[in-house]
Design a protein around this motif. Structure first.
Motif, short mmCIF file in Angstrom:
data_model
loop_
_atom_site.label_atom_id
_atom_site.label_comp_id
_atom_site.label_asym_id
_atom_site.label_seq_id
_atom_site.Cartn_x
_atom_site.Cartn_y
_atom_site.Cartn_z
N HIS A 40 0.88 -1.13 0.02
CA HIS A 40 0.20 0.09 -0.06
C HIS A 40 0.72 1.39 0.03
CE1 HIS A 40 -3.52 -2.28 0.62
NE2 HIS A 40 -2.84 -3.11 1.44
N PHE A 41 2.07 1.08 0.65
CA PHE A 41 2.77 2.32 0.82
C PHE A 41 4.23 1.77 0.43
CE2 PHE A 41 -0.49 2.72 3.82
CZ PHE A 41 -1.13 4.11 3.52
N PRO A 42 4.76 2.41 -0.77
CA PRO A 42 6.19 1.81 -1.13
C PRO A 42 7.36 2.13 -0.10
CG PRO A 42 5.46 3.61 -2.74
CD PRO A 42 4.37 3.20 -1.54
N ASP A 43 7.31 3.58 0.47
CA ASP A 43 7.99 3.85 1.31
C ASP A 43 7.59 4.69 2.43
OD1 ASP A 43 7.74 6.13 0.22
OD2 ASP A 43 9.25 5.85 -1.21
N LYS A 44 8.46 5.23 3.28
CA LYS A 44 8.11 6.02 4.68
C LYS A 44 7.20 7.43 3.89
CE LYS A 44 9.41 8.17 8.73
NZ LYS A 44 10.48 8.19 9.90
N GLU A 45 7.99 7.95 2.96
CA GLU A 45 7.45 9.24 2.50
C GLU A 45 6.03 8.88 2.08
OE1 GLU A 45 8.37 12.10 -1.04
OE2 GLU A 45 10.42 11.03 -0.11
N ALA A 46 5.70 7.90 1.28
CA ALA A 46 4.28 7.72 0.77
C ALA A 46 3.16 7.59 1.98
CB ALA A 46 4.15 6.33 -0.04
N LEU A 47 3.85 6.83 3.20
CA LEU A 47 2.87 6.68 4.34
C LEU A 47 2.50 8.05 5.04
CD1 LEU A 47 1.34 5.18 6.48
CD2 LEU A 47 3.67 4.94 7.64
N LEU A 48 3.86 9.01 5.00
CA LEU A 48 3.66 10.28 5.59
C LEU A 48 2.74 11.00 4.78
CD1 LEU A 48 7.23 11.00 6.91
CD2 LEU A 48 5.45 10.25 8.05
N LEU A 49 2.80 11.24 3.44
CA LEU A 49 1.96 11.92 2.64
C LEU A 49 0.46 11.45 2.75
CD1 LEU A 49 1.78 14.12 0.38
CD2 LEU A 49 2.10 12.32 -1.24
N ALA A 50 0.29 10.16 2.88
CA ALA A 50 -1.07 9.81 2.90
C ALA A 50 -1.63 10.12 4.48
CB ALA A 50 -1.22 8.29 3.15
N LEU A 51 -0.73 10.15 5.51
CA LEU A 51 -1.00 10.69 6.79
C LEU A 51 -1.31 12.27 6.66
CD1 LEU A 51 1.35 8.66 9.07
CD2 LEU A 51 -1.14 8.38 8.97
N ALA A 52 -0.57 12.94 6.08
CA ALA A 52 -0.67 14.47 6.02
C ALA A 52 -2.09 14.48 5.22
CB ALA A 52 0.42 14.97 5.07
N HIS A 53 -2.42 13.86 4.15
CA HIS A 53 -3.74 13.90 3.50
C HIS A 53 -4.96 13.69 4.65
CE1 HIS A 53 -3.00 13.97 -0.97
NE2 HIS A 53 -1.78 14.03 -0.59
N GLU A 54 -4.73 12.64 5.50
CA GLU A 54 -5.62 12.14 6.13
C GLU A 54 -5.87 13.27 7.14
OE1 GLU A 54 -8.88 10.49 8.08
OE2 GLU A 54 -8.11 9.90 6.26
N GLY A 55 -4.88 14.04 7.85
CA GLY A 55 -4.70 15.06 8.64
C GLY A 55 -5.34 16.35 8.39
N MET A 56 -5.13 16.53 7.00
CA MET A 56 -5.95 17.67 6.33
C MET A 56 -7.46 17.58 6.31
SD MET A 56 -5.36 20.87 5.37
CE MET A 56 -4.19 21.52 4.40
N GLU A 57 -7.76 16.51 6.09
CA GLU A 57 -9.26 15.88 6.11
C GLU A 57 -9.79 16.12 7.33
OE1 GLU A 57 -11.47 14.95 3.54
OE2 GLU A 57 -9.88 15.93 2.30
N ARG A 58 -9.16 15.80 8.26
CA ARG A 58 -9.53 16.06 9.57
C ARG A 58 -9.68 17.39 9.99
NH1 ARG A 58 -7.37 11.18 13.51
NH2 ARG A 58 -8.20 9.42 12.30
N LEU A 59 -8.68 18.15 9.55
CA LEU A 59 -8.69 19.64 9.94
C LEU A 59 -9.75 20.48 9.12
CD1 LEU A 59 -7.57 22.41 10.87
CD2 LEU A 59 -5.82 22.28 8.81
N ALA A 60 -10.18 20.15 8.10
CA ALA A 60 -11.24 20.50 7.19
C ALA A 60 -12.37 20.22 7.67
CB ALA A 60 -11.03 19.96 5.82
N HIS A 61 -12.69 19.14 8.36
CA HIS A 61 -13.89 18.49 8.91
C HIS A 61 -14.19 19.43 10.25
CE1 HIS A 61 -17.23 15.98 9.74
NE2 HIS A 61 -16.69 15.62 11.09
N MET A 62 -13.30 19.40 10.91
CA MET A 62 -13.03 20.25 12.36
C MET A 62 -13.47 21.80 12.10
SD MET A 62 -10.24 20.29 15.42
CE MET A 62 -10.45 21.49 16.73
N GLN A 63 -12.84 22.31 10.85
CA GLN A 63 -13.25 23.69 10.48
C GLN A 63 -14.78 23.87 10.25
OE1 GLN A 63 -9.57 24.18 8.01
NE2 GLN A 63 -9.81 26.23 9.36
N ALA A 64 -15.03 22.83 9.36
CA ALA A 64 -16.54 23.08 8.66
C ALA A 64 -17.59 22.77 9.93
CB ALA A 64 -16.56 21.82 7.73
N ASN A 65 -17.25 21.91 10.96
CA ASN A 65 -18.34 21.73 12.07
C ASN A 65 -18.07 23.02 12.94
OD1 ASN A 65 -18.92 19.11 11.21
ND2 ASN A 65 -17.52 18.07 12.77
N ALA A 66 -17.08 23.63 12.91
CA ALA A 66 -17.20 24.78 13.81
C ALA A 66 -17.60 25.88 13.16
CB ALA A 66 -15.47 25.23 14.10
N GLY A 67 -17.46 26.12 12.06
CA GLY A 67 -18.13 27.35 11.16
C GLY A 67 -19.75 27.02 11.14
#
Length: 178
Positions: A40-67
């Motif tokens: 699923h992840f060829p290297d650590k960099e790919a995993l970290l990028l996927a985690l960053a994407h997931e983190g940004m989704e969580r941030l967007a969700h939190m902001q939308a709920n707050a608004g």
């Protein structure tokens, strides 16, 4: 399996920085072999990028709920800024990972994918709240100004330059003179 790996990675990020997380450790955490993760992840960099994407989704969700909770409009826009800082305080490793692994051009310009949902929300709020006669360049400057304020506050708190104080953050975001 991909979802389990991302969940494990995010859980590990609650305890330490991204640099301290390895694919083998994540595999152990999930209960699979390291080779299984490489499918699923060829290297650590790919995993970290996927985690960053997931983190940004969580941030967007939190902001939308707050608004939404604040009722939209100017109050909702300010609440999304406060939620941005709160997300950073509650998730410092994820927050730092997001902005160390996200191409900045995708956040404010051009085609935005899932990493850009928080920035898309920022641009949509700016578009709604600002006079329609403003140019795209003026809207971009307004979005960058708003983002700079909350990102700067978040970094000041994370770097322990200021204490996290919700009312102080709200006042800065609102432009209240003290």
């Amino acid at each position: 399996m991909r979802a389990a790996v991302l969940a494990a990675g995010l859980e590990l990020l609650e305890k330490r920085d991204a640099d301290d997380i390895g694919l083998r450790e994540v595999a152990r955490h999930v209960g699979v072999s390291a080779t299984a993760i490489y499918r699923h992840f060829p290297d650590k960099e790919a995993l970290l990028l996927a985690l960053a994407h997931e983190g940004m989704e969580r941030l967007a969700h939190m902001q939308a709920n707050a608004g939404t909770k604040a009722g939209g409009g100017t109050q909702g826009f300010r609440a999304t800024g406060a939620a941005y800082v709160k997300f950073a305080v509650d998730n410092p490793a994820i927050f730092r990972l997001i902005f160390s692994n996200t191409p900045s051009v995708s956040l404010l310009d051009g085609e935005l994918d899932s990493v850009g949902n928080a920035m898309r929300g920022l641009r949509e709020n700016i578009a709604t709240l600002m006079p329609q006669e403003l140019s795209d360049a003026e809207r971009k400057v307004a979005a960058l100004r708003a983002w700079s304020i909350v990102h700067g506050l978040a970094m000041l708190v994370l770097d322990r330059q200021i204490e996290y104080d919700e009312s102080l953050i709200a006042n800065v975001i609102a432009g209240t003179k003290i």
